[in-house]
Design a protein around this motif. Structure first.
Motif, PDB file in Angstrom:
ATOM      1  N   MET A 157       0.836  -1.187   0.000  1.00 35.16           N
ATOM      2  CA  MET A 157       0.000   0.000   0.000  1.00 35.16           C
ATOM      3  C   MET A 157       0.881   1.250   0.000  1.00 35.16           C
ATOM      4  SD  MET A 157      -3.417   0.194   2.290  1.00 35.16           S
ATOM      5  CE  MET A 157      -2.673   0.825   3.768  1.00 35.16           C
ATOM      6  N   ASN A 158       0.802   2.013  -1.065  1.00 32.26           N
ATOM      7  CA  ASN A 158       1.616   3.222  -1.188  1.00 32.26           C
ATOM      8  C   ASN A 158       0.916   4.422  -0.576  1.00 32.26           C
ATOM      9  OD1 ASN A 158       3.803   2.082  -2.482  1.00 32.26           O
ATOM     10  ND2 ASN A 158       2.964   2.380  -4.509  1.00 32.26           N
ATOM     11  N   ASN A 159       1.539   5.556  -0.713  1.00 33.75           N
ATOM     12  CA  ASN A 159       1.022   6.790  -0.155  1.00 33.75           C
ATOM     13  C   ASN A 159       0.135   7.503  -1.180  1.00 33.75           C
ATOM     14  OD1 ASN A 159       0.623   9.128   1.217  1.00 33.75           O
ATOM     15  ND2 ASN A 159       2.781   9.587   1.540  1.00 33.75           N
ATOM     16  N   GLY A 160      -1.143   7.662  -0.872  1.00 37.16           N
ATOM     17  CA  GLY A 160      -2.085   8.313  -1.783  1.00 37.16           C
ATOM     18  C   GLY A 160      -2.052   9.818  -1.723  1.00 37.16           C
ATOM     19  N   THR A 161      -1.134  10.388  -0.903  1.00 38.19           N
ATOM     20  CA  THR A 161      -1.056  11.844  -0.789  1.00 38.19           C
ATOM     21  C   THR A 161      -0.055  12.450  -1.770  1.00 38.19           C
ATOM     22  OG1 THR A 161       0.617  11.729   0.952  1.00 38.19           O
ATOM     23  CG2 THR A 161      -1.687  11.797   1.661  1.00 38.19           C
ATOM     24  N   THR A 162       0.677  11.606  -2.499  1.00 48.04           N
ATOM     25  CA  THR A 162       1.687  12.082  -3.451  1.00 48.04           C
ATOM     26  C   THR A 162       1.249  11.772  -4.877  1.00 48.04           C
ATOM     27  OG1 THR A 162       3.382  11.626  -1.795  1.00 48.04           O
ATOM     28  CG2 THR A 162       4.144  12.002  -4.039  1.00 48.04           C
ATOM     29  N   ARG A 163       1.160  12.806  -5.701  1.00 48.72           N
ATOM     30  CA  ARG A 163       0.651  12.667  -7.073  1.00 48.72           C
ATOM     31  C   ARG A 163       1.502  11.720  -7.920  1.00 48.72           C
ATOM     32  NH1 ARG A 163       0.118  15.160 -12.219  1.00 48.72           N
ATOM     33  NH2 ARG A 163      -2.056  15.737 -12.682  1.00 48.72           N
ATOM     34  N   ALA A 164       2.806  11.718  -7.689  1.00 44.69           N
ATOM     35  CA  ALA A 164       3.725  10.896  -8.481  1.00 44.69           C
ATOM     36  C   ALA A 164       3.464   9.402  -8.304  1.00 44.69           C
ATOM     37  CB  ALA A 164       5.171  11.227  -8.124  1.00 44.69           C
ATOM     38  N   ASN A 165       2.838   9.011  -7.180  1.00 40.16           N
ATOM     39  CA  ASN A 165       2.559   7.598  -6.913  1.00 40.16           C
ATOM     40  C   ASN A 165       1.332   7.084  -7.665  1.00 40.16           C
ATOM     41  OD1 ASN A 165       4.673   7.585  -5.109  1.00 40.16           O
ATOM     42  ND2 ASN A 165       3.394   7.789  -3.307  1.00 40.16           N
ATOM     43  N   ILE A 166       0.572   7.991  -8.269  1.00 38.85           N
ATOM     44  CA  ILE A 166      -0.708   7.620  -8.876  1.00 38.85           C
ATOM     45  C   ILE A 166      -0.646   7.824 -10.381  1.00 38.85           C
ATOM     46  CG2 ILE A 166      -3.188   8.149  -8.915  1.00 38.85           C
ATOM     47  CD1 ILE A 166      -2.679   9.282  -6.005  1.00 38.85           C
ATOM     48  N   LYS A 167      -1.050   6.799 -11.123  1.00 41.38           N
ATOM     49  CA  LYS A 167      -1.066   6.863 -12.581  1.00 41.38           C
ATOM     50  C   LYS A 167      -2.450   6.446 -13.083  1.00 41.38           C
ATOM     51  CE  LYS A 167       3.522   7.437 -13.087  1.00 41.38           C
ATOM     52  NZ  LYS A 167       3.722   8.294 -11.929  1.00 41.38           N
ATOM     53  N   GLU A 168      -2.832   6.943 -14.245  1.00 38.93           N
ATOM     54  CA  GLU A 168      -4.092   6.536 -14.856  1.00 38.93           C
ATOM     55  C   GLU A 168      -4.049   5.042 -15.138  1.00 38.93           C
ATOM     56  OE1 GLU A 168      -4.789   9.026 -18.255  1.00 38.93           O
ATOM     57  OE2 GLU A 168      -4.783  10.844 -17.055  1.00 38.93           O
ATOM     58  N   GLY A 169      -5.165   4.356 -14.866  1.00 35.48           N
ATOM     59  CA  GLY A 169      -5.238   2.919 -15.079  1.00 35.48           C
ATOM     60  C   GLY A 169      -4.906   2.098 -13.842  1.00 35.48           C
ATOM     61  N   MET A 170      -4.454   2.758 -12.762  1.00 35.73           N
ATOM     62  CA  MET A 170      -4.141   2.058 -11.517  1.00 35.73           C
ATOM     63  C   MET A 170      -5.408   1.706 -10.759  1.00 35.73           C
ATOM     64  SD  MET A 170      -1.073   4.023  -9.620  1.00 35.73           S
ATOM     65  CE  MET A 170       0.299   2.997  -9.212  1.00 35.73           C
ATOM     66  N   SER A 171      -5.338   0.625 -10.001  1.00 36.00           N
ATOM     67  CA  SER A 171      -6.435   0.246  -9.119  1.00 36.00           C
ATOM     68  C   SER A 171      -6.199   0.902  -7.752  1.00 36.00           C
ATOM     69  CB  SER A 171      -6.482  -1.273  -8.977  1.00 36.00           C
ATOM     70  OG  SER A 171      -7.573  -1.653  -8.194  1.00 36.00           O
ATOM     71  N   VAL A 172      -7.195   1.680  -7.295  1.00 35.00           N
ATOM     72  CA  VAL A 172      -7.045   2.435  -6.049  1.00 35.00           C
ATOM     73  C   VAL A 172      -8.292   2.319  -5.180  1.00 35.00           C
ATOM     74  CG1 VAL A 172      -5.455   4.134  -7.053  1.00 35.00           C
ATOM     75  CG2 VAL A 172      -7.917   4.578  -7.094  1.00 35.00           C
ATOM     76  N   GLY A 173      -8.145   2.731  -3.942  1.00 36.35           N
ATOM     77  CA  GLY A 173      -9.268   2.868  -3.025  1.00 36.35           C
ATOM     78  C   GLY A 173      -9.427   4.332  -2.695  1.00 36.35           C
ATOM     79  N   ILE A 174     -10.626   4.886  -2.926  1.00 27.58           N
ATOM     80  CA  ILE A 174     -10.857   6.307  -2.675  1.00 27.58           C
ATOM     81  C   ILE A 174     -11.960   6.483  -1.636  1.00 27.58           C
ATOM     82  CG2 ILE A 174     -10.152   6.964  -5.009  1.00 27.58           C
ATOM     83  CD1 ILE A 174     -13.166   7.513  -5.592  1.00 27.58           C
ATOM     84  N   VAL A 175     -11.991   7.662  -1.038  1.00 24.78           N
ATOM     85  CA  VAL A 175     -13.099   8.051  -0.171  1.00 24.78           C
ATOM     86  C   VAL A 175     -13.876   9.133  -0.917  1.00 24.78           C
ATOM     87  CG1 VAL A 175     -13.774   9.129   2.000  1.00 24.78           C
ATOM     88  CG2 VAL A 175     -11.920   7.472   1.966  1.00 24.78           C
ATOM     89  N   LEU A 176     -15.156   8.842  -1.193  1.00 28.88           N
ATOM     90  CA  LEU A 176     -16.023   9.801  -1.865  1.00 28.88           C
ATOM     91  C   LEU A 176     -16.367  10.942  -0.916  1.00 28.88           C
ATOM     92  CD1 LEU A 176     -18.467   7.230  -3.490  1.00 28.88           C
ATOM     93  CD2 LEU A 176     -16.534   8.358  -4.583  1.00 28.88           C
ATOM     94  N   LYS A 177     -16.764  12.100  -1.485  1.00 31.11           N
ATOM     95  CA  LYS A 177     -17.123  13.264  -0.671  1.00 31.11           C
ATOM     96  C   LYS A 177     -18.189  12.907   0.367  1.00 31.11           C
ATOM     97  CE  LYS A 177     -17.206  17.860  -0.074  1.00 31.11           C
ATOM     98  NZ  LYS A 177     -16.053  18.580   0.441  1.00 31.11           N
ATOM     99  N   GLU A 178     -19.215  12.167  -0.040  1.00 28.17           N
ATOM    100  CA  GLU A 178     -20.305  11.823   0.885  1.00 28.17           C
ATOM    101  C   GLU A 178     -19.901  10.778   1.927  1.00 28.17           C
ATOM    102  OE1 GLU A 178     -21.240   9.676  -3.084  1.00 28.17           O
ATOM    103  OE2 GLU A 178     -20.454  11.601  -2.443  1.00 28.17           O
ATOM    104  N   ASP A 179     -18.753  10.121   1.713  1.00 26.90           N
ATOM    105  CA  ASP A 179     -18.286   9.101   2.656  1.00 26.90           C
ATOM    106  C   ASP A 179     -17.164   9.602   3.567  1.00 26.90           C
ATOM    107  OD1 ASP A 179     -20.076   7.238   1.649  1.00 26.90           O
ATOM    108  OD2 ASP A 179     -18.652   6.479   0.165  1.00 26.90           O
TER     109      ASP A 179
END
Length: 64
Positions: free
Chosen positions: A1-23
């Protein structure tokens, strides 16, 4: 599990877990594949904001 706070760690097409605004209160994780990266800055303390392929938008908490 990498750090989701750094833009360089995230690329289009990656599988991620996000928190939606309502959640944000519960912290419920929604899984999906990154379609677009919406945050322009290199880091964000609450996670980089992305749009998933299904159109949902949230901040990255987990990278798979």
């Amino acid at each position: 599990m990498n750090n989701g706070t750094t833009r360089a760690n995230i690329k289009e097409g990656m599988s991620v877990g996000i928190v939606l605004k309502e959640d944000q209160r519960t912290g419920k994780i929604t899984q999906g594949v990154v379609k677009r990266i919406l945050t322009n800055s290199s880091t964000h303390p609450h996670g980089i904001k992305v749009q998933l392929t299904n159109g949902q938008v949230g901040r990255v908490k987990e990278i798979y």
